[in-house]
Design a protein around this motif. Structure first.
Motif, PDB file in Angstrom:
ATOM      1  N   HIS A   1       0.842  -1.193   0.000  1.00 30.26           N
ATOM      2  CA  HIS A   1       0.000   0.000   0.000  1.00 30.26           C
ATOM      3  C   HIS A   1       0.882   1.248   0.000  1.00 30.26           C
ATOM      4  CE1 HIS A   1      -2.732  -3.053   1.740  1.00 30.26           C
ATOM      5  NE2 HIS A   1      -3.693  -2.339   1.179  1.00 30.26           N
ATOM      6  N   VAL A   2       0.450   2.255  -0.712  1.00 26.12           N
ATOM      7  CA  VAL A   2       1.083   3.578  -0.660  1.00 26.12           C
ATOM      8  C   VAL A   2      -0.039   4.583  -0.402  1.00 26.12           C
ATOM      9  CG1 VAL A   2       2.395   5.334  -1.883  1.00 26.12           C
ATOM     10  CG2 VAL A   2       2.944   2.912  -2.227  1.00 26.12           C
ATOM     11  N   PHE A   3       0.090   5.348   0.663  1.00 23.70           N
ATOM     12  CA  PHE A   3      -0.929   6.329   1.053  1.00 23.70           C
ATOM     13  C   PHE A   3      -0.557   7.673   0.445  1.00 23.70           C
ATOM     14  CE2 PHE A   3      -0.652   2.953   4.139  1.00 23.70           C
ATOM     15  CZ  PHE A   3      -1.980   2.582   4.314  1.00 23.70           C
ATOM     16  N   SER A   4      -1.495   8.286  -0.275  1.00 22.52           N
ATOM     17  CA  SER A   4      -1.078   9.408  -1.108  1.00 22.52           C
ATOM     18  C   SER A   4      -2.240  10.327  -1.440  1.00 22.52           C
ATOM     19  CB  SER A   4      -0.439   8.868  -2.402  1.00 22.52           C
ATOM     20  OG  SER A   4       0.097   9.909  -3.182  1.00 22.52           O
TER      21      SER A   4
ATOM     22  N   GLU B   1      -1.673   7.892   7.978  1.00 19.42           N
ATOM     23  CA  GLU B   1      -2.117   6.539   7.650  1.00 19.42           C
ATOM     24  C   GLU B   1      -0.928   5.614   7.433  1.00 19.42           C
ATOM     25  OE1 GLU B   1      -6.277   8.259   5.877  1.00 19.42           O
ATOM     26  OE2 GLU B   1      -4.805   7.428   4.452  1.00 19.42           O
ATOM     27  N   ALA B   2       0.140   6.136   6.837  1.00 18.45           N
ATOM     28  CA  ALA B   2       1.361   5.343   6.691  1.00 18.45           C
ATOM     29  C   ALA B   2       1.955   5.020   8.053  1.00 18.45           C
ATOM     30  CB  ALA B   2       2.373   6.081   5.820  1.00 18.45           C
TER      31      ALA B   2
ATOM     32  N   TYR C   1      -0.312   2.382   9.635  1.00 12.28           N
ATOM     33  CA  TYR C   1      -0.038   1.109   8.962  1.00 12.28           C
ATOM     34  C   TYR C   1       1.260   0.495   9.495  1.00 12.28           C
ATOM     35  CZ  TYR C   1       1.091  -2.168   5.214  1.00 12.28           C
ATOM     36  OH  TYR C   1       1.416  -3.303   4.508  1.00 12.28           O
TER      37      TYR C   1
ATOM     38  N   GLY D   1       5.853   1.817   6.379  1.00 12.83           N
ATOM     39  CA  GLY D   1       4.750   2.539   5.769  1.00 12.83           C
ATOM     40  C   GLY D   1       5.279   3.443   4.679  1.00 12.83           C
ATOM     41  N   VAL D   2       4.579   3.533   3.569  1.00 10.29           N
ATOM     42  CA  VAL D   2       5.023   4.348   2.443  1.00 10.29           C
ATOM     43  C   VAL D   2       3.941   5.367   2.108  1.00 10.29           C
ATOM     44  CG1 VAL D   2       5.823   4.368   0.050  1.00 10.29           C
ATOM     45  CG2 VAL D   2       6.401   2.434   1.538  1.00 10.29           C
ATOM     46  N   CYS D   3       4.351   6.632   1.942  1.00 10.15           N
ATOM     47  CA  CYS D   3       3.428   7.676   1.508  1.00 10.15           C
ATOM     48  C   CYS D   3       4.064   8.431   0.347  1.00 10.15           C
ATOM     49  CB  CYS D   3       3.080   8.627   2.654  1.00 10.15           C
ATOM     50  SG  CYS D   3       4.484   9.391   3.486  1.00 10.15           S
TER      51      CYS D   3
ATOM     52  N   VAL E   1       9.020   4.800   8.058  1.00 12.84           N
ATOM     53  CA  VAL E   1       8.169   5.348   6.999  1.00 12.84           C
ATOM     54  C   VAL E   1       9.065   5.893   5.887  1.00 12.84           C
ATOM     55  CG1 VAL E   1       6.552   7.195   6.383  1.00 12.84           C
ATOM     56  CG2 VAL E   1       6.211   5.908   8.497  1.00 12.84           C
TER      57      VAL E   1
ATOM     58  N   GLY F   1      -5.202   3.419   8.542  1.00  7.20           N
ATOM     59  CA  GLY F   1      -3.976   2.705   8.189  1.00  7.20           C
ATOM     60  C   GLY F   1      -3.974   1.297   8.754  1.00  7.20           C
TER      61      GLY F   1
END
Length: 604
Positions: A18-21, A55-56, A59, A67-69, A94, A424
């Motif tokens: 998942h990537v939050f963006s 959210e990252a 997560y 976590g990735v954003c 992150v 997340g």
């Protein structure tokens, strides 16, 4: 293959799912690549870049993975910062992927041009790099991921928009090319035998041992329980480590600090030996006096050892493996008066919490709201609390047990992460229920908008339950109480009073469920209805702003002086605090200080 295609491929190879963006033209190349990659890893659209970062963080906290954003250049990159600082200060891995204007425009005061290398220099101090040619990949992505994992921190990769569109070409076997490789094996450092022997000597010599654990002890639950049994110790928990050890163990005294329990305060004030495992708890006034206790620390990060207290032995190592090496050298202590006192103090604290929750309030006591939830919590629930007075009640009234998880913004203590944290968490564990306790200030700041994100995605989750409980008291309550207690000032309405908002109605308007609760006898049923719902659920609890979050270390005299000043100052201003506040707060303190002088040493 474009550079943007390769970036997503490398993330997939790192098992990023998942990537939050949030979209912007500074990452148009990446967005097009997502389309070509059939949305793998999944692009999760937040309502704001700060929420994407939170959210990252949520997560990462609840999954154990990075976590990735991602965000566009300029304003998007700026918006990420608060969430990234939350990750940095709580030691959460992150990775931020950020767009930038074209290379040809750099230095030309171009639209949305911000010096991102300078801007991110602090928050991503362990690794921040701008990709200017394709051959820098995959090394930059690999180092960002590996550094985030190994140092439990924030890293950043900045990719100009035109670079995203270039054809990808890998580094070659040539001068000034940097090859790279995937992955990182698990490592568990352990201190040298001589240091372990010194630590054992200190712990064996103690008669009244106290243990403080933090999130760094999360993988060492069994070892901490065995150590507490062998040393006949009590165990207090830093707030980020609230879910490390179950609260239903009789010797677990609960949280420590301003939001902590009286039992944890007593434990620290009366011990003669202290062991700190996986915690960087900063408030030394809640630890033993410097000449009172011999102390040992265990931490995986050498930068964190030796701080906060004059430790006699500093062990650098992973908690589980270090404790496994230490335990055979410890001598079993008899469960005598010390352990009995710890268990008595802990039982008394939970009795006090029950009585405080039972105090009448207008319209609802927020302590009763959270205390009522305690017995209803599902065994696999994931909890988050927002910053503010909600964090007090989360820390004190919820007994985490079994596989329950919980967290908050521990070090940055920022407003606003409660709702995005549990969102997340739902992407990390779509089969588990999640619940956030937030104040109305945080809900108005950004929680309401992020409900739209929950509405967008909830049908993808195996367990659709995501509950947001709003403590709606029309007051920025924590700051109001801090003003009273620290400045002796009554509530300053222009800064503290906030409007009433129909949170449950808003939830229903976007396809979720919601309920407004205005009477104490409706609280239990509301929790049960939300926990049985087939979609995300918002409960708007009309709570009383006059319920005082009295610190566990306050003496009766200090608390009564504050209450007297509050009653006089607030009544004179004619604000929302009723004239009966003094009697009510004294009722709270009667429960808080029922047994008079504190501690076996007779300290006030």
């Amino acid at each position: 293959m474009k550079v943007s295609d390769y970036v997503l491929r490398r993330l997939r190879e790192w098992e990023v799912d998942h990537v939050f963006s949030y979209a912007g033209d500074g990452i148009n190349g990446l967005l097009a690549a997502w389309g070509r990659a059939e949305n793998q890893p999944k692009f999760v659209q937040a309502r704001h870049e700060e929420m994407a970062a939170f959210e990252a963080v949520g997560y990462a906290k609840f999954s154990g993975k990075v976590g990735v954003c991602a965000a566009t250049s300029g304003p998007g990159a700026i918006h990420l910062l608060n969430g990234l600082y939350d990750a940095k200060l709580d030691h959460v891995p992150v990775v931020a992927i950020v767009g930038q204007t074209n290379r040809s425009a750099m230095g030309g005061s171009y639209q949305q041009e911000v010096d991102l290398l300078s801007l991110y220099k602090d928050v991503a101090s362990d690794f921040c790099e701008m990709v200017t040619v394709p051959e820098q990949l995959p090394n930059v992505i690999d180092r960002a991921m590996r550094t985030a994992y190994s140092r439990r921190t924030v890293t950043a990769v900045i990719i100009p928009a035109d670079v995203q569109e270039l054809d990808y070409s890998p580094p070659t076997h040539a001068f000034k090319m940097v090859p790279s490789s995937l992955g990182m094996s698990h490592f568990a450092p352990v201190s040298a035998a001589v240091d372990l022997a010194r630590a054992a000597e200190v712990l064996n010599a103690g008669e009244k041992v106290a243990v403080l654990i933090g999130q760094g002890a999360r993988g060492a639950r069994a070892e901490v329980e065995e150590l507490a049994d062998v040393l006949s110790a009590g165990v207090a928990k830093a707030l980020l480590g609230k879910d490390v050890l179950p609260d239903d163990l009789p010797y677990v005294t609960g949280a420590i600090g301003l939001l902590g329990t009286r039992a944890s305060y007593e434990l620290m004030m009366d011990c003669d030996t202290l062991l700190v495992v996986g915690s960087n708890f900063p408030y030394t006034q809640f630890l033993p006096e410097f000449d009172q206790a011999r102390a040992v620390q265990i931490d995986i990060d050498p930068h964190n050892v030796g701080m906060r207290y004059p430790f006699e032995v500093n062990l650098v190592g992973e908690a589980k493996e270090t404790l496994k090496a230490l335990l055979p050298q410890l001598k079993r202590k008899k469960h005598g008066a010390w352990r009995k006192k710890i268990e008595k103090d802990t039982a008394r604290w939970w009795d006090v919490m029950e009585r405080r929750a039972a105090v009448e309030a207008d319209p609802i006591n927020p302590e009763y709201v959270v205390h009522s939830l305690d017995a209803l919590l599902p065994d696999d629930v994931i909890l988050a609390a927002d910053s503010g007075s909600a964090a007090n009640w989360y820390a004190r009234h919820l007994r985490l047990r079994g596989n329950m998880r919980g967290s908050l913004s521990g070090t940055l203590a920022t407003m606003g992460p409660g709702v995005p944290y549990v969102i997340g968490a739902k992407f990390a564990h779509p089969d588990r229920p999640a619940l956030a306790i937030v104040g109305d200030g945080a809900m108005q700041m950004n929680g309401m908008a992020e409900l739209i994100t929950a509405a967008k995605y909830w049908q993808e989750w195996q367990d659709p339950r995501l509950i947001v409980a709003v403590l709606n008291n029309h007051d920025l309550n924590q700051v109001t109480w801090e003003m009273r207690a620290m400045s002796g000032a009554p509530q300053f309405l222009p800064s503290q009073a906030i409007p009433d908002v129909p949170y449950a109605d808003f939830a229903r308007s976007i396809g979720l469920e919601g309920l407004r609760v205005e009477k104490p006898d409706q609280v239990d049923a509301a929790w049960r209805q939300a926990l049985a719902a087939d979609r995300p659920f918002v409960i708007d609890f009309r709570s009383d702003p006059a319920v005082p979050p009295i610190p566990p270390h306050a003496t009766r005299e200090q608390a009564e002086a504050v209450v007297s000043a509050i009653a006089k100052g607030d009544s004179d201003r004619g604000n929302m605090i009723k004239q009966g506040i003094k009697a009510k707060a004294q009722e709270f303190m009667h429960g808080h200080h029922r047994d008079g002088a504190r501690g076996t040493q007779g300290k006030k």
